[in-house]
Design an enzyme around this catalytic site. Sequence first.
Site, short mmCIF file in Angstrom:
data_model
loop_
_atom_site.label_atom_id
_atom_site.label_comp_id
_atom_site.label_asym_id
_atom_site.label_seq_id
_atom_site.Cartn_x
_atom_site.Cartn_y
_atom_site.Cartn_z
N ALA A 41 41.25 39.53 47.90
CA ALA A 41 42.32 39.07 48.47
C ALA A 41 43.45 39.36 47.57
O ALA A 41 44.81 39.22 48.17
CB ALA A 41 42.30 37.48 48.68
N ASP A 66 38.98 36.56 44.41
CA ASP A 66 39.29 38.02 43.92
C ASP A 66 38.61 37.87 42.68
O ASP A 66 38.37 36.83 42.09
CB ASP A 66 40.61 38.69 43.92
N ARG A 113 40.53 55.38 48.34
CA ARG A 113 40.32 56.89 47.94
C ARG A 113 41.56 57.45 47.15
O ARG A 113 42.67 56.63 47.41
CB ARG A 113 40.16 57.61 49.21
N ASP A 182 40.85 52.54 63.50
CA ASP A 182 40.72 53.75 64.44
C ASP A 182 41.37 53.69 65.55
O ASP A 182 41.99 54.78 66.32
CB ASP A 182 39.39 54.50 64.37
N ARG A 185 45.06 53.59 65.27
CA ARG A 185 45.70 54.85 65.22
C ARG A 185 45.54 55.65 66.64
O ARG A 185 46.50 56.43 66.97
CB ARG A 185 44.93 55.54 64.22
N HIS A 209 32.89 55.36 60.71
CA HIS A 209 34.24 55.27 60.20
C HIS A 209 34.36 56.39 59.00
O HIS A 209 34.70 55.76 57.90
CB HIS A 209 34.75 53.70 59.83
N1 LIG Z 1 37.56 49.93 57.12
C1 LIG Z 1 38.70 50.59 57.18
O1 LIG Z 1 39.19 50.80 58.31
C2 LIG Z 1 39.42 50.69 55.79
C3 LIG Z 1 41.06 50.94 55.90
C4 LIG Z 1 41.67 50.98 54.70
C5 LIG Z 1 40.71 50.79 53.42
N2 LIG Z 1 39.54 50.56 53.41
C6 LIG Z 1 38.77 50.32 52.15
O2 LIG Z 1 39.03 48.80 51.70
C7 LIG Z 1 38.72 48.84 50.35
C8 LIG Z 1 39.89 48.07 49.61
O3 LIG Z 1 41.11 48.98 49.64
P1 LIG Z 1 42.52 48.52 48.98
O4 LIG Z 1 43.47 49.44 49.10
O5 LIG Z 1 42.71 47.03 49.40
O6 LIG Z 1 41.96 48.55 47.51
P2 LIG Z 1 42.72 47.67 46.10
O7 LIG Z 1 42.05 48.53 45.00
O8 LIG Z 1 44.17 47.71 46.23
O9 LIG Z 1 42.01 46.22 46.32
C9 LIG Z 1 40.59 45.97 46.24
C10 LIG Z 1 40.64 44.60 45.62
O10 LIG Z 1 39.26 44.46 45.54
C11 LIG Z 1 39.15 43.69 44.17
N3 LIG Z 1 37.55 43.48 43.83
C12 LIG Z 1 37.10 44.58 43.00
N4 LIG Z 1 35.76 44.13 42.97
C13 LIG Z 1 35.57 42.94 43.40
C14 LIG Z 1 34.64 41.95 43.57
N5 LIG Z 1 33.44 42.03 43.20
N6 LIG Z 1 34.70 40.95 44.28
C15 LIG Z 1 36.04 40.78 44.82
N7 LIG Z 1 36.91 41.47 44.59
C16 LIG Z 1 36.75 42.65 43.92
C17 LIG Z 1 39.96 44.29 43.33
O11 LIG Z 1 40.22 43.12 42.17
C18 LIG Z 1 41.35 44.29 44.31
O12 LIG Z 1 42.12 43.42 44.10
C19 LIG Z 1 38.33 50.18 49.93
O13 LIG Z 1 37.22 50.63 49.90
C20 LIG Z 1 39.13 50.98 50.90
O14 LIG Z 1 38.58 52.45 51.11
C21 LIG Z 1 38.90 50.38 54.55
O1 LIG Z 2 41.01 56.62 54.53
C1 LIG Z 2 40.60 56.04 53.85
O2 LIG Z 2 39.93 56.05 52.82
C2 LIG Z 2 40.90 54.31 54.07
C3 LIG Z 2 40.35 53.90 55.49
O3 LIG Z 2 38.96 54.24 55.80
C4 LIG Z 2 41.25 54.38 56.38
O4 LIG Z 2 40.87 55.02 57.62
O5 LIG Z 2 42.39 54.43 56.37
#
Ligand SMILES: NC(=O)c1ccc[n+]([C@@H]2O[C@H](COP(=O)([O-])OP(=O)(O)OC[C@H]3O[C@@H](n4cnc5c(N)ncnc54)[C@H](O)[C@@H]3O)[C@@H](O)[C@H]2O)c1
Ligand SMILES: O=C(O)C[C@H](O)C(=O)O
Length: 345
Positions: A41, A66, A113, A182, A185, A209
């Site tokens: 979070a 978190d 990423r 997706d 978008r 995805h």
């Molecule tokens: N499904 C989708 O469409 C989609 C879209 C965007 C991003 N994502 C994915 O979401 C994930 C997070 O992205 P973000 O930009 O928020 O990253 P971020 O690094 O900004 O945030 C991730 C958070 O996870 C926390 N974290 C790490 N290990 C943890 C644990 N064991 N327990 C609880 N919290 C933990 C970190 O402390 C951090 O606050 C990535 O894997 C990203 O690829 C998915």
């Molecule tokens: O592209 C990414 O790595 C994050 C996420 O899966 C997205 O589609 O934006």
Amino acid sequence: MRSSLFRAIKTLNNSASCSHLLRRGYGSEAVPDRKVAVLGAAGGIGQPLALLMKLNPLVSSLALYDIANTPGVAADVSHINTRSEVKGYVGEEELGKALEGSDVVIIPAGVPRKPGMTRDDLFNINAGIVKGLCEAIAKYCPNALVNMISNPVNSTVPIASEVFKKAGTYDEKRLFGVTTLDVVRAKTFYAGKAEVPVAEVNVPVVGGHAGITILPLFSQATPKANLADEEIQALTKRTQDGGTEVVEAKAGKGSATLSMAYAGAIFADACLKGLNGVPDVVECSFVQSSVTELPFFASKVRLGKNGVEEIIGLGPLSDYEKEGLEKLKPELLASIEKGIKFANN
Ligand SMILES: NC(=O)c1ccc[n+]([C@@H]2O[C@H](COP(=O)([O-])OP(=O)(O)OC[C@H]3O[C@@H](n4cnc5c(N)ncnc54)[C@H](O)[C@@H]3O)[C@@H](O)[C@H]2O)c1
Ligand SMILES: O=C(O)C[C@H](O)C(=O)O
């Protein structure tokens, strides 16, 4: 769906609209208490998602977990004058308390990423994070609906399923890979190209995805538009590469966070509505499926009181989409198998 969520948020404190909200299952007297936990979070997605869930009138209790920085996020969000009570939990020893009693658990925990990486490059770190969190979910809130955001979704969802199977808590109706971004978008890009009002657009996105596993079905898009084959192909490619477009624009500072928080809030809201018995709640999601020969597949899903109520078939596909479907299967299967193997080692 999108407009109904935000209409409800806007009118939350407006008693004049109360009967409208009650009819739709939004009024606090008409809906049960619901606890939502966000794991990760304090992150890029987690913080705006916490904000959006705080604005959701269906939530009565919001648990923000978190490994660091949640007290500040929780204190901040908790001052917003909406229905839910907010609590922050930090560190593994507080994970159980964060999860206990949760109806919906949203997982955006894990690394994002950087340019040049694929989502699969995140597997080595995120697979372990997701596995640990799912073990705790099995222990503390085995009946919760799990909304998996952490990448690679094509593998993290199978990991979760194996962890739950091992714990004896697996219910395929309660595990969702969040592919809503997706769809968000595809709707935006289609509206721009077709010059139709974006709020009216619907486009199913199926498959998985990541890259070519993301298959938008523009042949089923509404309102209908007479787009040329090349335009459909360009829209498909842009939807498949949407995540990369953001990763490159952020130039090393992460991936989509704001649009993902929006998409995550839309999907969690759909889950809550389903749990509350609102009829005809349909969203695309990556779930255990027999729509194709693959064990997991994203398609339109009807949500209900127990999670997945019905997995809706693909419907008629264009030749281009049929070709895309066959092309994506080997990659998607390999990602699913990688997750299953990891969880069983
Ligand atoms: N499904 C989708 O469409 C989609 C879209 C965007 C991003 N994502 C994915 O979401 C994930 C997070 O992205 P973000 O930009 O928020 O990253 P971020 O690094 O900004 O945030 C991730 C958070 O996870 C926390 N974290 C790490 N290990 C943890 C644990 N064991 N327990 C609880 N919290 C933990 C970190 O402390 C951090 O606050 C990535 O894997 C990203 O690829 C998915
Ligand atoms: O592209 C990414 O790595 C994050 C996420 O899966 C997205 O589609 O934006």
